[in-house]
Design an enzyme around this catalytic site. Structure first.
Site, PDB file in Angstrom:
ATOM      1  N   CYS A  42       0.805  -1.208   0.000  1.00  0.00           N
ATOM      2  CA  CYS A  42       0.000   0.000   0.000  1.00  0.00           C
ATOM      3  C   CYS A  42       0.844   1.266   0.000  1.00  0.00           C
ATOM      4  O   CYS A  42       0.323   2.356  -0.258  1.00  0.00           O
ATOM      5  CB  CYS A  42      -0.940   0.015   1.204  1.00  0.00           C
ATOM      6  SG  CYS A  42      -0.078   0.078   2.777  1.00  0.00           S
ATOM      7  N   ARG A  73       4.506   1.188  -1.123  1.00  0.00           N
ATOM      8  CA  ARG A  73       5.814   1.036  -1.759  1.00  0.00           C
ATOM      9  C   ARG A  73       5.736   0.137  -2.976  1.00  0.00           C
ATOM     10  O   ARG A  73       4.893  -0.763  -3.081  1.00  0.00           O
ATOM     11  CB  ARG A  73       6.828   0.463  -0.775  1.00  0.00           C
ATOM     12  CG  ARG A  73       6.611  -0.991  -0.400  1.00  0.00           C
ATOM     13  CD  ARG A  73       7.668  -1.480   0.570  1.00  0.00           C
ATOM     14  NE  ARG A  73       7.641  -0.737   1.818  1.00  0.00           N
ATOM     15  CZ  ARG A  73       8.569   0.152   2.174  1.00  0.00           C
ATOM     16  NH1 ARG A  73       9.605   0.373   1.388  1.00  0.00           N
ATOM     17  NH2 ARG A  73       8.473   0.807   3.318  1.00  0.00           N
ATOM     18  N   GLU A  85       4.933  -2.834  12.080  1.00  0.00           N
ATOM     19  CA  GLU A  85       3.777  -3.615  11.644  1.00  0.00           C
ATOM     20  C   GLU A  85       4.237  -4.917  11.003  1.00  0.00           C
ATOM     21  O   GLU A  85       5.263  -4.986  10.347  1.00  0.00           O
ATOM     22  CB  GLU A  85       2.913  -2.796  10.674  1.00  0.00           C
ATOM     23  CG  GLU A  85       3.626  -2.326   9.415  1.00  0.00           C
ATOM     24  CD  GLU A  85       3.270  -3.174   8.221  1.00  0.00           C
ATOM     25  OE1 GLU A  85       2.512  -4.139   8.388  1.00  0.00           O
ATOM     26  OE2 GLU A  85       3.788  -2.877   7.131  1.00  0.00           O
ATOM     27  N   THR A 105     -11.268  -8.253  -1.747  1.00  0.00           N
ATOM     28  CA  THR A 105     -11.176  -9.625  -1.246  1.00  0.00           C
ATOM     29  C   THR A 105      -9.730 -10.097  -1.161  1.00  0.00           C
ATOM     30  O   THR A 105      -9.464 -11.291  -1.124  1.00  0.00           O
ATOM     31  CB  THR A 105     -11.961 -10.579  -2.180  1.00  0.00           C
ATOM     32  OG1 THR A 105     -11.467 -10.425  -3.522  1.00  0.00           O
ATOM     33  CG2 THR A 105     -13.446 -10.289  -2.144  1.00  0.00           C
ATOM     34  N   TYR A 117      -5.391  -7.503   2.307  1.00  0.00           N
ATOM     35  CA  TYR A 117      -5.759  -6.408   3.212  1.00  0.00           C
ATOM     36  C   TYR A 117      -7.217  -6.514   3.645  1.00  0.00           C
ATOM     37  O   TYR A 117      -7.572  -6.192   4.784  1.00  0.00           O
ATOM     38  CB  TYR A 117      -5.512  -5.053   2.543  1.00  0.00           C
ATOM     39  CG  TYR A 117      -4.272  -4.376   3.086  1.00  0.00           C
ATOM     40  CD1 TYR A 117      -4.210  -4.007   4.424  1.00  0.00           C
ATOM     41  CD2 TYR A 117      -3.182  -4.128   2.282  1.00  0.00           C
ATOM     42  CE1 TYR A 117      -3.082  -3.405   4.938  1.00  0.00           C
ATOM     43  CE2 TYR A 117      -2.043  -3.532   2.779  1.00  0.00           C
ATOM     44  CZ  TYR A 117      -1.997  -3.164   4.111  1.00  0.00           C
ATOM     45  OH  TYR A 117      -0.872  -2.588   4.621  1.00  0.00           O
TER      46      TYR A 117
END
Length: 468
Positions: free
Chosen positions: A47, A49, A118, A195, A198
């Site tokens: 999301c 890079r 994360e 779907t 993420y």
């Protein structure tokens, strides 16, 4: 072969540019490997890079060649993404060899993420390698690089408190949504777009917070299969307007080709969380009355900082992993060099012994001479073998390789693990070389183009203009 990474991330360019570059990079690894521009390639797109890892047949110490290679690769990526090279060149970094490895280890450990620590990035890196293996673009050295990255991430997770709080882009986004949405999660209705991975992480995070009323919409029609495995209620295209009116929070994770227009959103209180790299919702939605828009930029600004102690501990692990990876690559260079020197020396020895056998026959004297000559060669090879290991540990492997070529005319092939029949330790112990069946030419790298009239390995540089 030279390992490299071409990096465009949230640290250097805006997320809209990253998204467009990611779209341009679709299919790029396969195209470049097939055309012979690269020996192997792996694309990592998340999301925030886009990173292209690959192997080049260039001299990393030749600054002009490296600069030209970077220029052509950036030009190719920019053209496929709809940019001019000048629009993206300053925001794209090229990392070579040890720097490329260290960067990947840093990324997979969560140290480069918008939310430091994360753990979602670990799965994304793993999936990038799996996809490259499926498409046949993952070379052996890239597989080793990504496997070492996974091991590094495990070490960081085991030996530091980095990421211990379970912070992620999804969790921070839902925290922000909680602050601006009426009611509590058990009372709220959520609608998830997408779907993919993420979307799955979002579903899990919503349930952890007590949200049980979750609907899923997929523009590609995969909502039924997705919810069958993960729960939730699928929403068909004709039911989307009504689902938008029912929900309190809509979360975009799909990255569809066209964002939903602001005028398509219903009136009334609504929290819109857009986690899609290429946006699921028009940014103009933020101007609508009673609509709260949370974007990846919002998450980046709101992400909590990890403690300096945790970050420093993780960085030490990354540094150690980088040194180990570098040493293994140098060791493979040295193994190949020792094998080449041994084969060269033993080849000379066998020629001389053959002359003695022809002249004197298989007599006791011949056997004594052969024993003495083999012992002498064994002694001569001992010091060069020891020196090879020492120089590799000192980071001076190139000195050794240059010396072999200058003194003996031995050109060492690309770094490869020695086979059982080429174990360099046999040089130190004086074992008579095994005779093997004659081997054919080495296979080309997966997907590499070979000119049938050339009779040699394909040239992998410069990049062919026809690609893309």
């Amino acid at each position: 072969m030279v390992l490299f990474s071409l990096v465009a991330s949230h640290r250097d360019v805006d997320l809209t540019t990253v998204a467009k570059l990611a779209d341009g990079a679709v299919g790029l690894p396969g195209d470049m490997v097939e055309a012979g521009a690269l020996t192997g390639a792996v694309a990592l797109s998340t999301c925030n890079r886009l990173e292209l890892y690959g192997e080049w047949d260039i001299d990393p110490d030749d600054a002009s060649t490296v600069a030209e290679s970077r220029r052509e690769l950036v030009e190719l990526l920019a053209r496929r993404a709809g940019f001019t090279p000048g629009e993206v060149s300053d925001g794209v970094r090229l990392l070579i060899e040890e720097d490329a490895a260290k960067h990947l280890f840093t990324v997979v450990s969560g140290l480069e993420s918008a939310v430091v620590g994360e753990r979602e990035i670990t799965g994304q890196v793993r999936r990038a390698l799996i996809e490259a293996q499926r498409s046949g673009t993952a070379s052996g050295e890239l597989i080793r690089l990504f496997e070492t990255a996974a091991q590094t991430a495990r070490e960081v997770g085991t030996h530091t408190s980095l990421g211990e709080r379970g912070r992620s882009i999804v969790s921070v986004a839902l925290d922000l949504a909680d602050d601006v949405t009426d009611g509590l999660w058990p009372e709220r209705r959520a609608l998830v777009f997408g779907t993919g991975a993420y979307a799955g992480a979002t579903m899990a995070a919503l349930r952890d917070r007590g949200c049980a009323d979750i609907e899923v919409y997929s523009a590609s029609g995969r909502a039924d299969a997705f919810t069958a495995n993960r729960g939730g209620t699928p929403v068909a295209a004709d039911g989307l307007p009504e689902a938008l009116r029912r929900c309190d929070v809509v979360i975009g994770c799909s990255g569809g080709s066209e964002p939903m227009a602001a005028e398509d959103l219903p009136s009334g209180p609504l929290t819109v969380v857009d986690l899609a790299l290429s946006r699921d919702f028009d940014p103009a939605a933020a101007d609508l009355p009673d609509v709260e828009l949370i974007t990846l930029e919002s998450v980046k600004l709101a992400a909590p900082e990890e403690t300096g102690e945790s970050v420093a501990a993780a960085e030490r692990i990354v540094d150690q992993a980088t040194r180990r990876f570098r040493d293994r690559r140098s060791g493979r260079d040295m193994s190949a060099a020792i094998v080449a020197l041994r084969q060269h020396t033993m080849g000379v020895l066998e020629k001389e012994l053959e002359k003695i056998r022809k002249h004197h026959g298989c007599t006791g004297a011949t056997e004594e001479v052969e024993f003495a000559m083999r012992r002498m060669v064994r002694s001569l090879l001992h010091e060069p073998t020891v020196r090879a290991r020492q120089l590799a540990e000192e980071g001076r492997a190139d000195d050794y390789l240059t010396g072999l070529e200058a003194v003996f005319g031995i050109e060492v092939p690309g770094a490869q693990e020695p086979t059982a029949e080429q174990d360099p330790t046999t040089a130190a112990h004086g074992t008579r070389p095994k005779r093997s069946r004659e081997a054919g030419p080495a296979p080309s790298p997966a997907g590499a183009h070979r000119d049938p009239s050339a009779g040699s390995e394909p040239r992998l540089y410069p990049l062919p203009r026809a690609v893309g």
